[in-house]
Design an enzyme around this catalytic site. Structure first.
Site, PDB file in Angstrom:
ATOM      1  N   LEU A  56      36.675  50.094  34.151  1.00 42.86           N
ATOM      2  CA  LEU A  56      36.822  48.862  34.911  1.00 42.86           C
ATOM      3  C   LEU A  56      37.868  49.097  35.985  1.00 42.86           C
ATOM      4  CD1 LEU A  56      36.960  46.121  32.101  1.00 42.86           C
ATOM      5  CD2 LEU A  56      34.996  46.745  33.513  1.00 42.86           C
ATOM      6  N   ASP A  57      37.738  48.412  37.109  1.00 41.67           N
ATOM      7  CA  ASP A  57      38.748  48.510  38.164  1.00 41.67           C
ATOM      8  C   ASP A  57      40.113  48.107  37.621  1.00 41.67           C
ATOM      9  OD1 ASP A  57      36.774  49.209  39.944  1.00 41.67           O
ATOM     10  OD2 ASP A  57      36.606  47.220  40.848  1.00 41.67           O
ATOM     11  N   TRP A  58      41.144  48.595  38.275  1.00 45.84           N
ATOM     12  CA  TRP A  58      42.537  48.307  37.918  1.00 45.84           C
ATOM     13  C   TRP A  58      42.777  46.808  37.735  1.00 45.84           C
ATOM     14  CZ3 TRP A  58      46.391  46.510  41.759  1.00 45.84           C
ATOM     15  CH2 TRP A  58      47.694  46.497  41.267  1.00 45.84           C
ATOM     16  N   THR A  60      40.425  44.406  37.332  1.00 39.04           N
ATOM     17  CA  THR A  60      39.430  43.737  36.502  1.00 39.04           C
ATOM     18  C   THR A  60      39.843  43.806  35.037  1.00 39.04           C
ATOM     19  OG1 THR A  60      37.695  44.384  38.059  1.00 39.04           O
ATOM     20  CG2 THR A  60      36.990  43.655  35.874  1.00 39.04           C
TER      21      THR A  60
END
Length: 211
Positions: A56-58, A60
């Site tokens: 997951l993105d930083w 998110t």
């Protein structure tokens, strides 16, 4: 670093299902000051065998699945690659879509001049497909459920931007009003379903958004 606010939703001999907080990398970054991340915290605090399967993105938050042995990692990676998993995200988006649901089928690519942003590119972009559904309408923004069929980087953020509804608190893609509307990126991995590599049982986990 301690596990701190990383909530373990489920664990057994083969898998870990955890709730990643916002502002924590999934894996270490290249720079020395980007070493703190989810996988390192788990490996240093009781789960040395943990292996990352997806990211997951930083910014998110939400559900991440990890493997606890090589065979499980291989099978879970195959399920993600072959799109046998099911994923759903909860997001807050700026504005009010005319419809209550729809799909976004726009190819995406990384854009080096504006890194780490991604852009829609019909010539060089990779196929990306997202389904969206409005769950709640609240004045200037709405709550939506996003279902990515493909797994491109920043897919949900760029796709919602492309139809005029950037996510609240998105420092990369939101305009000034949407950015100021919430103190964090309002994107949360709220559901994940997969087949357990050992038992063959279909499992489904849900984790409500903290916004």
């Amino acid at each position: 670093m301690p596990l701190s606010n990383i909530h373990i939703i489920h664990q057994d001999a083969a898998v870990l299902v955890v709730n990643k907080p916002t502002l924590l990398l999934s894996v270490p970054g290249r720079a020395d000051d980007n070493k703190d991340c989810l996988i390192t915290r788990l490996q240093e605090n009781g789960y040395p065998e943990a292996r990352i399967v997806h990211r997951l993105d930083w910014e998110t938050s939400g559900i991440i699945l990890l493997a606890r042995d090589a065979d499980t990692h291989r099978e879970l990676s195959r399920q993600f690659h072959d799109r046998e998993t099911e994923k759903a995200y909860t997001a807050l988006a700026w504005g009010q879509p005319d419809l209550d649901s729809g799909s976004i089928d726009l190819p995406l690519r990384y854009d080096p001049p504006t890194k780490p942003r991604h852009v829609v590119d019909h010539e060089f972009g990779k196929h990306a497909l997202t389904f969206w559904k409005v769950q709640e309408r609240c004045g200037d923004w709405c709550r939506v459920e996003l279902t990515p069929i493909t797994g491109r980087s920043h897919q949900l953020r760029v796709h919602m931007l492309s139809i005029g509804h950037p996510l609240l608190g998105d420092g990369l893609y939101a305009h000034e009003q949407a950015l100021a509307a919430w103190p964090r990126l309002c994107l949360h991995a709220s559901m994940l379903s997969f087949t357990h590599p050992q038992s063959g049982e279909r499992l489904r986990f849900e984790c409500p958004a903290p916004f």
